[in-house]
Design an enzyme around this catalytic site. Structure first.
Site, PDB file in Angstrom:
ATOM      1  N   LYS A  72      -7.229   6.877   3.354  1.00 51.32           N
ATOM      2  CA  LYS A  72      -8.112   5.708   3.320  1.00 51.32           C
ATOM      3  C   LYS A  72      -8.799   5.629   4.680  1.00 51.32           C
ATOM      4  O   LYS A  72      -8.167   5.775   5.724  1.00 51.32           O
ATOM      5  CB  LYS A  72      -7.271   4.452   3.093  1.00 51.32           C
ATOM      6  CG  LYS A  72      -8.131   3.223   2.768  1.00 51.32           C
ATOM      7  CD  LYS A  72      -7.349   1.936   2.931  1.00 51.32           C
ATOM      8  CE  LYS A  72      -6.372   1.630   1.825  1.00 51.32           C
ATOM      9  NZ  LYS A  72      -6.988   1.333   0.533  1.00 51.32           N
ATOM     10  N   ASP A 110       6.877   3.135   3.951  1.00 55.84           N
ATOM     11  CA  ASP A 110       6.192   1.838   4.044  1.00 55.84           C
ATOM     12  C   ASP A 110       7.135   0.872   4.751  1.00 55.84           C
ATOM     13  O   ASP A 110       8.359   1.022   4.657  1.00 55.84           O
ATOM     14  CB  ASP A 110       5.835   1.289   2.655  1.00 55.84           C
ATOM     15  CG  ASP A 110       4.611   0.364   2.709  1.00 55.84           C
ATOM     16  OD1 ASP A 110       3.573   0.712   2.123  1.00 55.84           O
ATOM     17  OD2 ASP A 110       4.708  -0.716   3.363  1.00 55.84           O
ATOM     18  N   ASP A 151      -2.642   5.973   2.281  1.00 61.33           N
ATOM     19  CA  ASP A 151      -3.349   4.788   1.789  1.00 61.33           C
ATOM     20  C   ASP A 151      -3.036   3.619   2.725  1.00 61.33           C
ATOM     21  O   ASP A 151      -3.137   2.454   2.348  1.00 61.33           O
ATOM     22  CB  ASP A 151      -2.889   4.490   0.349  1.00 61.33           C
ATOM     23  CG  ASP A 151      -3.914   3.688  -0.451  1.00 61.33           C
ATOM     24  OD1 ASP A 151      -5.070   3.563   0.009  1.00 61.33           O
ATOM     25  OD2 ASP A 151      -3.553   3.179  -1.533  1.00 61.33           O
ATOM     26  N   TRP A 170       0.931   5.595  -6.030  1.00 55.34           N
ATOM     27  CA  TRP A 170       0.601   6.996  -5.685  1.00 55.34           C
ATOM     28  C   TRP A 170       1.847   7.874  -5.774  1.00 55.34           C
ATOM     29  O   TRP A 170       1.766   9.021  -6.206  1.00 55.34           O
ATOM     30  CB  TRP A 170       0.001   7.093  -4.280  1.00 55.34           C
ATOM     31  CG  TRP A 170      -1.422   6.610  -4.173  1.00 55.34           C
ATOM     32  CD1 TRP A 170      -2.067   5.753  -5.011  1.00 55.34           C
ATOM     33  CD2 TRP A 170      -2.379   6.973  -3.163  1.00 55.34           C
ATOM     34  NE1 TRP A 170      -3.357   5.543  -4.579  1.00 55.34           N
ATOM     35  CE2 TRP A 170      -3.573   6.273  -3.454  1.00 55.34           C
ATOM     36  CE3 TRP A 170      -2.330   7.794  -2.035  1.00 55.34           C
ATOM     37  CZ2 TRP A 170      -4.726   6.390  -2.659  1.00 55.34           C
ATOM     38  CZ3 TRP A 170      -3.473   7.905  -1.237  1.00 55.34           C
ATOM     39  CH2 TRP A 170      -4.658   7.218  -1.563  1.00 55.34           C
ATOM     40  N   ASP A 193       8.357   1.652   9.703  1.00 58.73           N
ATOM     41  CA  ASP A 193       6.989   1.568  10.204  1.00 58.73           C
ATOM     42  C   ASP A 193       6.529   2.986  10.556  1.00 58.73           C
ATOM     43  O   ASP A 193       7.187   3.674  11.345  1.00 58.73           O
ATOM     44  CB  ASP A 193       6.968   0.677  11.459  1.00 58.73           C
ATOM     45  CG  ASP A 193       5.560   0.395  11.960  1.00 58.73           C
ATOM     46  OD1 ASP A 193       4.639   1.173  11.632  1.00 58.73           O
ATOM     47  OD2 ASP A 193       5.401  -0.602  12.678  1.00 58.73           O
ATOM     48  N   GLY A 248       3.997   1.695  -4.763  1.00 62.11           N
ATOM     49  CA  GLY A 248       4.571   2.922  -5.326  1.00 62.11           C
ATOM     50  C   GLY A 248       3.702   3.666  -6.328  1.00 62.11           C
ATOM     51  O   GLY A 248       4.135   4.663  -6.903  1.00 62.11           O
TER      52      GLY A 248
HETATM   53  C1  LIG Z   1      -3.086  -0.247  -0.183  1.00 66.36           C
HETATM   54  S1  LIG Z   1      -1.365  -0.301   0.075  1.00 66.36           S
HETATM   55  C2  LIG Z   1      -0.819   1.235  -0.605  1.00 66.36           C
HETATM   56  C3  LIG Z   1      -0.830   1.301  -2.120  1.00 66.36           C
HETATM   57  C4  LIG Z   1      -0.147   2.558  -2.619  1.00 66.36           C
HETATM   58  N1  LIG Z   1      -0.977   3.724  -2.367  1.00 66.36           N
HETATM   59  C5  LIG Z   1       0.147   2.501  -4.098  1.00 66.36           C
HETATM   60  O1  LIG Z   1      -0.426   3.294  -4.859  1.00 66.36           O
HETATM   61  O2  LIG Z   1       0.981   1.715  -4.520  1.00 66.36           O
HETATM   62  C6  LIG Z   1      -1.243  -0.032   1.788  1.00 66.36           C
HETATM   63  C7  LIG Z   1       0.174  -0.021   2.325  1.00 66.36           C
HETATM   64  O3  LIG Z   1       0.178   0.402   3.692  1.00 66.36           O
HETATM   65  C8  LIG Z   1       1.329  -0.163   4.281  1.00 66.36           C
HETATM   66  N2  LIG Z   1       1.287  -0.049   5.730  1.00 66.36           N
HETATM   67  C9  LIG Z   1       0.338  -0.506   6.579  1.00 66.36           C
HETATM   68  N3  LIG Z   1       0.663  -0.225   7.860  1.00 66.36           N
HETATM   69  C10 LIG Z   1       1.839   0.465   7.817  1.00 66.36           C
HETATM   70  C11 LIG Z   1       2.680   1.040   8.801  1.00 66.36           C
HETATM   71  N4  LIG Z   1       2.378   0.959  10.110  1.00 66.36           N
HETATM   72  N5  LIG Z   1       3.812   1.659   8.407  1.00 66.36           N
HETATM   73  C12 LIG Z   1       4.142   1.711   7.092  1.00 66.36           C
HETATM   74  N6  LIG Z   1       3.374   1.194   6.100  1.00 66.36           N
HETATM   75  C13 LIG Z   1       2.238   0.556   6.467  1.00 66.36           C
HETATM   76  C14 LIG Z   1       1.286  -1.590   3.762  1.00 66.36           C
HETATM   77  O4  LIG Z   1       2.549  -2.212   3.886  1.00 66.36           O
HETATM   78  C15 LIG Z   1       0.838  -1.393   2.314  1.00 66.36           C
HETATM   79  O5  LIG Z   1       1.929  -1.385   1.453  1.00 66.36           O
END
Ligand SMILES: C[S@@+](CC[C@H](N)C(=O)[O-])C[C@H]1O[C@@H](n2cnc3c(N)ncnc32)[C@H](O)[C@@H]1O
Length: 199
Positions: free
Chosen positions: A125, A45, A85, A24, A61, A22
């Site tokens: 990203k 997420d 991200d 961002w 998802d 959370g």
């Molecule tokens: C690096 S973290 C994000 C951090 C976030 N930007 C923050 O500031 O807190 C990456 C996130 O991408 C999510 N993620 C990856 N694949 C996903 C998908 N197909 N659908 C939803 N979320 C996904 C992961 O669960 C993870 O929480």
């Protein structure tokens, strides 16, 4: 990154893909002035996120076919900025991790191109070594400028890298690109050459 590029402005509507835990979303809420009564920040997420006041975070998802419509329905209007991200859990098998991250970035870019307001921005990203040529070419067609960004907050020695595509040209660009392709079949080669020096 926003301190440097000043993307988030009061009143902007933001989509935050891969929002957990959370961080961002919190910054986006602060900088857009989003409130529970007038939500301007919508995250997604598949992991649960502690509530962030002023943001709506979908537990879903992003690769689910229903996710884009659900995000747009919740945001109410086209986004000014799409942030991604998204990061797949690493398997330890580099080629697999690379393909998964690439796929998430591709789907995020496709979502941004289909939904952004003209003049909007896409920050995502990307993978170690930079963005794949095909994706760069696509972004360069649809945005006025495309850069790689390595944020200062990125861990020392980490390979974290982002792609920033600024000023979405809008749907008109798509029509013009199609016309160019019909009139000039070499347009693919030219665009690929332009994408080369980025890094
Ligand atoms: C690096 S973290 C994000 C951090 C976030 N930007 C923050 O500031 O807190 C990456 C996130 O991408 C999510 N993620 C990856 N694949 C996903 C998908 N197909 N659908 C939803 N979320 C996904 C992961 O669960 C993870 O929480």
């Amino acid at each position: 990154m926003d301190d440097r590029y000043k993307l988030l402005k009061p009143g902007h509507r933001i989509v935050d893909l891969g929002a957990a835990p959370g961080g961002w979303c919190q910054v986006a809420v602060d900088r857009t002035g989003s409130t529970a009564a007038d939500v301007r920040v919508v995250g997604i997420d598949y992991l649960t996120v502690e509530p962030v006041a002023g943001a709506t975070i979908l537990l879903m998802d992003f690769l689910d076919d229903a996710a884009p419509d659900k995000l747009m329905e919740t945001l109410g209007e086209a986004p000014d900025i799409v942030l991604s991200d998204l990061a797949a859990p690493t398997t330890g098998h580099r080629p697999t991790d690379h393909i998964r991250t690439m796929h998430l970035c591709d789907v995020a870019a496709d979502f941004a191109i289909r939904t952004l307001k003209p003049g909007g921005h896409f920050l995502a990203k990307t993978f170690q070594g930079g963005t794949e040529r095909e994706l760069l070419t696509l972004l360069k067609r649809h945005f006025v400028s495309v850069h790689h960004v390595k944020p200062p907050a990125s861990r020392e020695g980490s390979v974290e890298l982002y792609i920033l595509a600024k000023s979405f040209k809008g749907k008109r660009a798509e029509v013009e690109n199609l016309q160019d392709e019909v009139e000039d079949p070499r347009v693919h080669d030219q665009a690929d050459e332009e994408a080369g020096p980025l890094g």
